[in-house]
Design an enzyme around this catalytic site. Structure first.
Site, PDB file in Angstrom:
ATOM      1  NE  ARG A  94      -3.728  -2.136   0.419  1.00 33.68           N
ATOM      2  CZ  ARG A  94      -3.452  -3.863  -0.807  1.00 33.68           C
ATOM      3  NH1 ARG A  94      -1.959  -3.677  -1.478  1.00 33.68           N
ATOM      4  NH2 ARG A  94      -4.104  -4.442  -0.268  1.00 33.68           N
ATOM      5  CB  SER A 127      -8.230  -0.639   5.144  1.00 30.12           C
ATOM      6  OG  SER A 127      -9.142  -2.121   4.264  1.00 30.12           O
ATOM      7  CD  GLU A 142      -5.599   1.479   2.660  1.00 31.47           C
ATOM      8  OE1 GLU A 142      -4.881   0.021   3.223  1.00 31.47           O
ATOM      9  OE2 GLU A 142      -5.756   1.665   1.469  1.00 31.47           O
TER      10      GLU A 142
HETATM   11  C1  LIG Z   1     -15.798   1.183  -0.804  1.00 34.99           C
HETATM   12  C2  LIG Z   1     -13.535   1.074  -0.650  1.00 34.99           C
HETATM   13  C3  LIG Z   1     -13.254   0.340  -1.160  1.00 34.99           C
HETATM   14  C4  LIG Z   1     -11.533   0.273  -1.189  1.00 34.99           C
HETATM   15  N1  LIG Z   1     -10.899  -0.500  -1.262  1.00 34.99           N
HETATM   16  C5  LIG Z   1      -9.619  -0.280  -1.681  1.00 34.99           C
HETATM   17  C6  LIG Z   1      -8.516  -1.820  -1.866  1.00 34.99           C
HETATM   18  O1  LIG Z   1      -9.990  -3.466  -2.504  1.00 34.99           O
HETATM   19  N2  LIG Z   1      -7.667  -1.683  -2.030  1.00 34.99           N
HETATM   20  C7  LIG Z   1      -7.034  -0.722  -2.211  1.00 34.99           C
HETATM   21  O2  LIG Z   1      -5.655  -0.612  -2.122  1.00 34.99           O
HETATM   22  N3  LIG Z   1      -7.844   0.317  -1.761  1.00 34.99           N
HETATM   23  C8  LIG Z   1      -8.863   0.543  -1.570  1.00 34.99           C
HETATM   24  N4  LIG Z   1      -9.452   1.969  -1.500  1.00 34.99           N
HETATM   25  C9  LIG Z   1      -8.832   3.075  -1.454  1.00 34.99           C
HETATM   26  C10 LIG Z   1      -8.463   3.821  -2.890  1.00 34.99           C
HETATM   27  O3  LIG Z   1     -10.100   3.738  -3.526  1.00 34.99           O
HETATM   28  C11 LIG Z   1      -7.458   2.884  -3.567  1.00 34.99           C
HETATM   29  O4  LIG Z   1      -6.678   3.884  -3.026  1.00 34.99           O
HETATM   30  C12 LIG Z   1      -7.933   4.913  -5.030  1.00 34.99           C
HETATM   31  O5  LIG Z   1      -6.622   4.084  -6.009  1.00 34.99           O
HETATM   32  C13 LIG Z   1      -7.665   5.731  -4.433  1.00 34.99           C
HETATM   33  O6  LIG Z   1      -8.191   6.511  -6.041  1.00 34.99           O
HETATM   34  P1  LIG Z   1      -8.631   7.505  -6.299  1.00 34.99           P
HETATM   35  O7  LIG Z   1      -8.277   8.201  -7.247  1.00 34.99           O
HETATM   36  O8  LIG Z   1      -9.585   7.772  -5.513  1.00 34.99           O
HETATM   37  O9  LIG Z   1      -6.905   8.461  -5.288  1.00 34.99           O
HETATM   38  P2  LIG Z   1      -7.298  10.003  -4.503  1.00 34.99           P
HETATM   39  O10 LIG Z   1      -7.656   9.213  -2.829  1.00 34.99           O
HETATM   40  O11 LIG Z   1      -8.130  10.749  -5.713  1.00 34.99           O
HETATM   41  O12 LIG Z   1      -6.045  10.291  -4.509  1.00 34.99           O
HETATM   42  C14 LIG Z   1      -5.679   9.568  -3.427  1.00 34.99           C
HETATM   43  C15 LIG Z   1      -3.974  10.065  -3.024  1.00 34.99           C
HETATM   44  O13 LIG Z   1      -3.098   9.681  -4.420  1.00 34.99           O
HETATM   45  C16 LIG Z   1      -2.642  11.206  -5.410  1.00 34.99           C
HETATM   46  N5  LIG Z   1      -3.222  10.736  -6.221  1.00 34.99           N
HETATM   47  C17 LIG Z   1      -4.664  10.523  -7.318  1.00 34.99           C
HETATM   48  N6  LIG Z   1      -3.866  10.760  -8.699  1.00 34.99           N
HETATM   49  C18 LIG Z   1      -2.522  10.958  -9.146  1.00 34.99           C
HETATM   50  C19 LIG Z   1      -1.781  10.865 -10.029  1.00 34.99           C
HETATM   51  N7  LIG Z   1      -3.101  10.770 -11.322  1.00 34.99           N
HETATM   52  N8  LIG Z   1      -0.624  11.151  -9.566  1.00 34.99           N
HETATM   53  C20 LIG Z   1      -0.757  11.425  -8.608  1.00 34.99           C
HETATM   54  N9  LIG Z   1      -0.871  10.873  -7.386  1.00 34.99           N
HETATM   55  C21 LIG Z   1      -2.303  11.109  -7.821  1.00 34.99           C
HETATM   56  C22 LIG Z   1      -4.119  11.787  -4.221  1.00 34.99           C
HETATM   57  O14 LIG Z   1      -2.842  13.424  -4.864  1.00 34.99           O
HETATM   58  C23 LIG Z   1      -4.020  11.310  -2.775  1.00 34.99           C
HETATM   59  O15 LIG Z   1      -2.340  11.732  -2.281  1.00 34.99           O
HETATM   60  C24 LIG Z   1     -10.546   1.597  -0.895  1.00 34.99           C
HETATM   61  C25 LIG Z   1     -11.359   3.271  -0.951  1.00 34.99           C
HETATM   62  C26 LIG Z   1     -13.503   1.989  -0.753  1.00 34.99           C
HETATM   63  C27 LIG Z   1     -14.107   4.155  -0.740  1.00 34.99           C
END
Ligand SMILES: Cc1cc2nc3c(=O)[nH]c(=O)nc-3n(C[C@H](O)[C@H](O)[C@H](O)COP(=O)(O)OP(=O)(O)OC[C@H]3O[C@@H](n4cnc5c(N)ncnc54)[C@H](O)[C@@H]3O)c2cc1C
Length: 364
Positions: free
Chosen positions: A175, A252, A356
């Site tokens: 992670r 998580s 996380e």
């Molecule tokens: C219901 C639920 C279930 C989930 N299950 C999992 C799971 O099973 N496994 C898991 O690993 N995660 C899980 N997650 C966490 C999350 O979905 C992942 O981490 C996902 O990849 C985040 O993507 P996002 O586009 O929403 O990122 P954001 O929340 O928008 O950003 C997260 C971080 O990444 C950075 N970021 C985003 N896009 C970029 C980019 N293009 N370049 C550089 N930095 C960037 C942001 O600045 C921030 O620091 C879950 C979340 C939820 C709500």
């Protein structure tokens, strides 16, 4: 129609945009400036211009791993919204899938499954954007994107240049990556290597193998693997559903603690003293010299049950590891619950749980 004002980067933007509308927790105060960048060029221009003016930048994907302060963000939020993808044959039953960072992750996974491409199916149902998947090396059900990544194209914010980094250059771990929680780079597009043959990757996760009725290590048709993963995830409130407050979360909230082998006997002794010698403690190998404990198990055994405390914020009623907004919470409410859980586990077992998600303008 009124057009939005153009900023110094030449891109239309809005001001005082509530970030609660852009996070899956539905929490977070206003962004001073908000840019939706629909192409790699716009993303690069917006970030380069803000960086040149030493203005704070928050790169936003789907907001599913972000805890944003109630005070909001005092700079420019750049929403990564570029779309598009292509598939190239690598020969030998392998393909390279190249996807723009702003694509919705699960929509991409769904398309690969429909095309009979194997590799991403166990990562079904994870919210957010493609560009964020390398940032925290997204993983679930025995698979991490690190296993499938070829390379990423990114904007290197120190030099302002666009570079391609191979999977080995990203510092990927459990992670985490060298991009997580840093200002280093913005991912513009991602390349994955997938198998063309209709079969999943070998099923490694015990619970998933059981639901699929196969032995661990077996492959199954990709669509069956996706369906089973989605069913398991729904049962845990891990698939977004606006009507279900158990999914108003970041998934998580804490990572599973990794304990060096030399510290493990002491930690297990403290756990046994609290829960009893006969109770088996879930633990898994986590690379050389390290074991992983289950954060959810520790939280429950420290005395926090599903649904606790159940007012403005609560542990999900389906999974103790998800901290959820019941509808009228603030970020401060959520952080107070996170501190209560973290401190309770520390007092009970001497184990420090680490968050996380990325915390913006706030801390535990
Ligand atoms: C219901 C639920 C279930 C989930 N299950 C999992 C799971 O099973 N496994 C898991 O690993 N995660 C899980 N997650 C966490 C999350 O979905 C992942 O981490 C996902 O990849 C985040 O993507 P996002 O586009 O929403 O990122 P954001 O929340 O928008 O950003 C997260 C971080 O990444 C950075 N970021 C985003 N896009 C970029 C980019 N293009 N370049 C550089 N930095 C960037 C942001 O600045 C921030 O620091 C879950 C979340 C939820 C709500």
């Amino acid at each position: 129609m009124t057009s939005l004002p153009l900023g110094a980067d030449g891109i239309a933007s809005r001001t005082a945009v509530p970030l609660s509308g852009h996070t899956t927790l539905r929490l977070g105060g206003p962004a001073a400036r908000f840019v939706a960048a629909g192409s790699a060029e716009e993303i690069a221009a917006a970030v380069r211009t803000a960086d040149a003016g030493s203005e704070p930048v928050l790169v936003l994907g789907g907001g599913s791993n972000l805890v944003v302060a109630d005070a909001g963000f005092p700079g420019t939020v750049v929403q990564v919204a570029n779309t598009g993808s292509k598939i190239d044959s690598l020969g030998d039953g392998r393909v390279a899938l190249t996807v723009e960072a702003g694509e919705d992750w699960d929509a991409v996974v769904c398309r690969t499954v429909e095309a009979g491409l194997g590799g991403l199916e166990c990562l079904s149902g994870i919210p957010g954007s493609v560009g964020a998947t390398p940032v925290q090396n997204v993983g679930a059900y025995g698979v991490e994107v690190a296993q499938l990544l070829i390379s990423v194209d990114l904007l290197d914010r120190a030099s302002g240049e666009i570079r391609t980094l191979g999977v080995d250059e990203l510092g990927l771990g459990y992670r985490t990556s060298m991009l997580k929680g840093t200002e280093r780079a913005v991912v513009l597009r991602v390349r994955f290597e997938l198998a063309d043959g209709g079969l999943s990757a070998p099923i490694r996760y015990t619970e998933l193998a059981r639901v699929l009725g196969v032995r661990q290590g077996k492959q199954v048709p990709v669509d069956l693997a996706r369906a089973a993963v989605l069913e398991l995830r729904r049962g845990k409130g891990m698939v977004l559903d606006p009507a279900d407050h158990d999914t108003w979360s970041v998934g998580s909230f804490f990572t599973n603690p990794q304990v060096p082998d030399h510290e493990l006997p002491g930690v297990l002794a403290r756990i046994a003293a609290r829960v009893g010698e006969d109770v088996p403690v879930p633990q898994y190998p986590a690379g050389v010299g390290t074991s992983k404990l289950s954060a959810a198990w520790l939280i429950e055994r420290a005395g926090f049950s599903k649904g606790h405390p159940g007012h403005r914020v609560a542990l999900s009623t389906k999974h103790t590891l998800a901290l959820t907004n019941r509808g009228d919470a603030s970020t401060e409410d959520l952080l107070a619950l996170a501190r209560e859980v973290r401190d309770g586990v520390r007092v009970a077992f001497g184990v420090d749980l680490q968050p996380e998600p990325v915390l913006v303008g706030c801390s535990l």
